[in-house]
Design an enzyme around this catalytic site. Sequence first.
Site, mmCIF file in Angstrom:
data_model
loop_
_atom_site.group_PDB
_atom_site.id
_atom_site.type_symbol
_atom_site.label_atom_id
_atom_site.label_comp_id
_atom_site.label_asym_id
_atom_site.label_seq_id
_atom_site.Cartn_x
_atom_site.Cartn_y
_atom_site.Cartn_z
ATOM 1 N N LYS A 284 4.073 0.792 10.484
ATOM 2 C CA LYS A 284 4.095 2.099 9.812
ATOM 3 C C LYS A 284 3.598 3.203 10.745
ATOM 4 O O LYS A 284 4.101 4.326 10.705
ATOM 5 C CB LYS A 284 3.247 2.056 8.539
ATOM 6 N N ARG B 125 5.510 -13.282 10.012
ATOM 7 C CA ARG B 125 6.389 -12.117 10.029
ATOM 8 C C ARG B 125 7.692 -12.473 10.729
ATOM 9 O O ARG B 125 7.721 -13.302 11.638
ATOM 10 C CB ARG B 125 5.749 -10.965 10.802
ATOM 11 N N GLU C 239 0.860 -1.178 0.000
ATOM 12 C CA GLU C 239 0.000 0.000 0.000
ATOM 13 C C GLU C 239 0.900 1.233 0.000
ATOM 14 O O GLU C 239 1.821 1.323 0.818
ATOM 15 C CB GLU C 239 -0.914 0.037 1.231
#
Length: 557
Positions: free
Chosen positions: A272, A262, A35
């Site tokens: 983020k 992850r 994104e």
Amino acid sequence: MSEEKKSLNFIEQIIEDDLNNGYNKEQLKFRFPPEPNGFLHIGHASSICLNFGLGLKYNAPVNLRFDDTNPIKEEKAYVNAIKKDVEWLGFKWAKECYASDYFQQLYDWAVELIKQGSAYVDSQSSEAIAAQKGTPTEPGQSSPYRERPITENLELFEAMKNGETPPRAHVLRAKIDMSSPNMLMRDPVMYRCLHEPHHRTGNDWHIYPMYDWAHGESDFIEQVSHSFCTLEFQPHRELYNWFVEKVSHEGELLPKQREFARRNLSHTVVSKRKLLRLVEENIVNSWDDPRMPTISGLRRRGFTAASIRNFANDIGIGKRENMIDVSRLEFSAREDLNKTTPRVMAVLNPLKLIITNYPEDKTEQLTAENNPEDPESGSRQIPFSREIYIEQEDFREEANRKFFRLKLGKEVRLKNAYIIKAEKAIKDDNGNIIEVHCTYDEDSKSGSGTEASKRKVKGTLHWVSVPHAIPAEVRLYDRLFTVEDPTAHKEKDFLDFVNPKSLEVITAQVEPSLKTAKALEKFQFQRIGYFCVDQDSSESNLVFNRTVTLRDSWKNK
């Protein structure tokens, strides 16, 4: 089982099983779908290396697709930064795609779902919808608009698209199962009204698709065979399949979502939202601050693309989340930089040395190897004179037998130069040593072939000639947080663990060959560490960033 079979990770095993059960290699296609709402970080690097690595392994195309469905947070600048990072890491995408490329198709499919009775417009507030969702152990409650007539849904949905309804007045929801044990299947939102301009489509649209609706359908449009994402999307897989099956026809290849864990990096954060706080609260200077785990920050600090790829391959792909010590990333950097960087001499904390029996007006050029690890790298000339700088920590008036550097009455070799002996320490009024007087053995010049040049002394020091030295700003970067996981302490804010010594700025003295060093050039400062020329650097003001020390010293600290 063959050795090759044993070495497959579980993602590769999924692909191999599919190839053995009806897929052919021509059907394989992958994607990396960021994104564009921030800069890529080291976690994204693992996903990039996974997807593009699979493309290379199977000679299959990999699309770079931007998941640009939220115009409030997304910017063209982030798109450009992401493309730069992927290219810098050494990968090429087959097609550059955007979820916004498919806005019309997604809208048309949503209309079809309304006509099928599989979607409806809900006019409740987001709070009311959330309250009706139920709990993992209790079913949800149906919206009072769930049985809205199809014609009314179609009219409202078109009005939403045309911007004729207020922002957030309505949403489009899929009609699935309000009692499903998977809460994501309880009539999820597909579209919301937003009267916000989009970085690509401008003001053409007033509704924007939600991630779950756009993502799987984009994979289907692009005929992606395998959609790999991180473990938190595992509960979304059921919804992903439901949406894709609703728009597909019999015999079409359906994308397969599978999840991997992850890899969290110690002494940093990769959220983020948290990275944005570091920037906004001036803990760091920018998204590409060399202390940041962003790819742009690592690049600016001096990490090579190869070192990041090697790190991603080293930690591999797993099914369970775990914490990777940042020292493994630093090891990858050292291993690659050792092979590729020229050796130079720089003194970070200078102490002047005067060689009293060396001619005052003499300067000689000494030969030094650029990189002993690379025979093709050649050599350079470095000036030597009566006055030189050494590191303050390399001299003591008195020291025990384990101190092999310079002390009064003892000898050391100057790298590529002569053997010297410390004779006298000069001090200021406060008792601080400001200068050391030495003598040198004229016949001990390195490489001269004399008996004296072959004489063994235990210590070798780096140095810089005082009249030829160039002052340089050196930024000594360290780990951004003092604890392994700054987010693990729920009673404290992660910023409470910021390392106050994550950056120290000093003025060093460097050899004159570095005068013309350009931004992002990398060097090994002998006996100190690996350094990179910062983008702030100029010919009149050299600036170096420390990438990593020569050895991992964090645990000792």
